[in-house]
Scaffold this motif. Sequence first.
Motif, PDB file in Angstrom:
ATOM      1  N   ASN A 266       0.847  -1.197   0.000  1.00 27.29           N
ATOM      2  CA  ASN A 266       0.000   0.000   0.000  1.00 27.29           C
ATOM      3  C   ASN A 266       0.890   1.256   0.000  1.00 27.29           C
ATOM      4  OD1 ASN A 266       0.989   0.181   2.592  1.00 27.29           O
ATOM      5  ND2 ASN A 266      -0.979  -0.020   3.604  1.00 27.29           N
ATOM      6  N   ARG A 267       2.126   1.094  -0.401  1.00 24.92           N
ATOM      7  CA  ARG A 267       3.168   2.127  -0.477  1.00 24.92           C
ATOM      8  C   ARG A 267       3.813   2.422   0.884  1.00 24.92           C
ATOM      9  NH1 ARG A 267      -0.875   4.656  -4.004  1.00 24.92           N
ATOM     10  NH2 ARG A 267      -0.153   4.556  -6.157  1.00 24.92           N
ATOM     11  N   GLU A 268       3.268   1.873   1.961  1.00 23.33           N
ATOM     12  CA  GLU A 268       3.838   2.094   3.285  1.00 23.33           C
ATOM     13  C   GLU A 268       4.385   0.815   3.886  1.00 23.33           C
ATOM     14  OE1 GLU A 268       1.030   4.154   5.737  1.00 23.33           O
ATOM     15  OE2 GLU A 268       0.658   5.663   4.186  1.00 23.33           O
ATOM     16  N   LYS A 269       3.687  -0.287   3.704  1.00 23.37           N
ATOM     17  CA  LYS A 269       4.157  -1.589   4.150  1.00 23.37           C
ATOM     18  C   LYS A 269       3.849  -2.589   3.041  1.00 23.37           C
ATOM     19  CE  LYS A 269       0.073  -3.409   6.327  1.00 23.37           C
ATOM     20  NZ  LYS A 269      -0.341  -4.482   7.147  1.00 23.37           N
ATOM     21  N   ALA A 270       4.478  -3.757   3.146  1.00 26.65           N
ATOM     22  CA  ALA A 270       4.306  -4.755   2.099  1.00 26.65           C
ATOM     23  C   ALA A 270       4.235  -6.148   2.709  1.00 26.65           C
ATOM     24  CB  ALA A 270       5.456  -4.670   1.106  1.00 26.65           C
ATOM     25  N   ASN A 271       3.608  -7.055   1.981  1.00 27.07           N
ATOM     26  CA  ASN A 271       3.560  -8.468   2.321  1.00 27.07           C
ATOM     27  C   ASN A 271       3.947  -9.257   1.082  1.00 27.07           C
ATOM     28  OD1 ASN A 271       2.420  -8.079   4.969  1.00 27.07           O
ATOM     29  ND2 ASN A 271       0.440  -7.761   4.003  1.00 27.07           N
ATOM     30  N   VAL A 272       4.569 -10.405   1.288  1.00 29.78           N
ATOM     31  CA  VAL A 272       4.832 -11.321   0.188  1.00 29.78           C
ATOM     32  C   VAL A 272       3.712 -12.347   0.200  1.00 29.78           C
ATOM     33  CG1 VAL A 272       6.429 -13.003  -0.799  1.00 29.78           C
ATOM     34  CG2 VAL A 272       7.325 -10.984   0.384  1.00 29.78           C
ATOM     35  N   TRP A 273       3.072 -12.516  -0.959  1.00 29.26           N
ATOM     36  CA  TRP A 273       1.954 -13.452  -1.105  1.00 29.26           C
ATOM     37  C   TRP A 273       2.411 -14.664  -1.901  1.00 29.26           C
ATOM     38  CZ3 TRP A 273      -3.547 -12.637  -0.165  1.00 29.26           C
ATOM     39  CH2 TRP A 273      -3.795 -11.505   0.612  1.00 29.26           C
ATOM     40  N   ILE A 274       1.705 -15.792  -1.706  1.00 29.92           N
ATOM     41  CA  ILE A 274       1.989 -17.019  -2.435  1.00 29.92           C
ATOM     42  C   ILE A 274       0.661 -17.641  -2.874  1.00 29.92           C
ATOM     43  CG2 ILE A 274       2.046 -18.443  -0.336  1.00 29.92           C
ATOM     44  CD1 ILE A 274       4.372 -20.025  -1.690  1.00 29.92           C
ATOM     45  N   ALA A 275       0.660 -18.262  -4.049  1.00 30.56           N
ATOM     46  CA  ALA A 275      -0.557 -18.887  -4.578  1.00 30.56           C
ATOM     47  C   ALA A 275      -0.174 -19.915  -5.639  1.00 30.56           C
ATOM     48  CB  ALA A 275      -1.478 -17.827  -5.202  1.00 30.56           C
ATOM     49  N   ASN A 276      -1.176 -20.630  -6.110  1.00 33.99           N
ATOM     50  CA  ASN A 276      -0.983 -21.493  -7.267  1.00 33.99           C
ATOM     51  C   ASN A 276      -0.743 -20.600  -8.484  1.00 33.99           C
ATOM     52  OD1 ASN A 276      -1.545 -23.607  -5.558  1.00 33.99           O
ATOM     53  ND2 ASN A 276      -3.638 -23.846  -6.250  1.00 33.99           N
ATOM     54  N   PRO A 277      -0.116 -21.108  -9.542  1.00 38.99           N
ATOM     55  CA  PRO A 277       0.167 -20.279 -10.718  1.00 38.99           C
ATOM     56  C   PRO A 277      -1.072 -19.649 -11.360  1.00 38.99           C
ATOM     57  CG  PRO A 277       1.442 -22.294 -10.815  1.00 38.99           C
ATOM     58  CD  PRO A 277       0.487 -22.430  -9.668  1.00 38.99           C
ATOM     59  N   ASN A 278      -2.252 -20.230 -11.142  1.00 34.76           N
ATOM     60  CA  ASN A 278      -3.485 -19.661 -11.696  1.00 34.76           C
ATOM     61  C   ASN A 278      -4.114 -18.629 -10.766  1.00 34.76           C
ATOM     62  OD1 ASN A 278      -4.412 -21.305  -9.673  1.00 34.76           O
ATOM     63  ND2 ASN A 278      -5.639 -22.628 -11.000  1.00 34.76           N
ATOM     64  N   GLY A 279      -3.464 -18.346  -9.633  1.00 33.32           N
ATOM     65  CA  GLY A 279      -3.965 -17.348  -8.692  1.00 33.32           C
ATOM     66  C   GLY A 279      -4.836 -17.908  -7.581  1.00 33.32           C
ATOM     67  N   LEU A 280      -5.137 -19.194  -7.633  1.00 34.89           N
ATOM     68  CA  LEU A 280      -5.974 -19.785  -6.586  1.00 34.89           C
ATOM     69  C   LEU A 280      -5.167 -20.063  -5.324  1.00 34.89           C
ATOM     70  CD1 LEU A 280      -8.098 -22.288  -8.705  1.00 34.89           C
ATOM     71  CD2 LEU A 280      -8.752 -20.024  -7.864  1.00 34.89           C
ATOM     72  N   ASN A 281      -5.872 -20.144  -4.196  1.00 41.16           N
ATOM     73  CA  ASN A 281      -5.275 -20.420  -2.882  1.00 41.16           C
ATOM     74  C   ASN A 281      -4.259 -19.364  -2.461  1.00 41.16           C
ATOM     75  OD1 ASN A 281      -6.759 -22.883  -2.583  1.00 41.16           O
ATOM     76  ND2 ASN A 281      -5.313 -23.832  -3.998  1.00 41.16           N
ATOM     77  N   GLN A 282      -4.629 -18.098  -2.640  1.00 39.12           N
ATOM     78  CA  GLN A 282      -3.753 -16.990  -2.265  1.00 39.12           C
ATOM     79  C   GLN A 282      -3.690 -16.844  -0.751  1.00 39.12           C
ATOM     80  OE1 GLN A 282      -4.899 -13.328  -4.170  1.00 39.12           O
ATOM     81  NE2 GLN A 282      -5.242 -14.330  -6.134  1.00 39.12           N
ATOM     82  N   LYS A 283      -2.477 -16.601  -0.249  1.00 41.12           N
ATOM     83  CA  LYS A 283      -2.315 -16.316   1.175  1.00 41.12           C
ATOM     84  C   LYS A 283      -1.030 -15.531   1.391  1.00 41.12           C
ATOM     85  CE  LYS A 283      -0.121 -20.715   2.254  1.00 41.12           C
ATOM     86  NZ  LYS A 283      -0.181 -21.930   3.036  1.00 41.12           N
TER      87      LYS A 283
END
Length: 105
Positions: free
Chosen positions: A61-78
């Motif tokens: 959000n330009r102030e803090k960041a998170n690294v996300w992980i998911a399946n290559p199709n975008g499913l199961n994002q966390k």
Amino acid sequence: MVSRSIESEWIDVKQRPMPSLYKIDVQTKTPKKITSPTSNEGDFRPQYINNKNKLIWIRTNREKANVWIANPNGLNQKIWIENINPGTWYYEHFSWDEFFSLYQP
């Protein structure tokens, strides 16, 4: 995978649209949106983890960041890694290598 935002006029940086991730079909050249961050967040620097068959990216959000992980199709994002400093940026160009590097053996 690519990180793209909609076109906009040259306005104040906080009002600029933030990007989402898209998967591009190279045969048809058709994009498919695979992430949907909130309007004040953006998805950057998609990377594929080959030996795990996972996609990772940085959402900020330009102030803090998170690294996300998911399946290559975008499913199961966390969220994979929380609350990291987004580093320095210049006109929406973040220097992600200053604080995050993916090691793949």
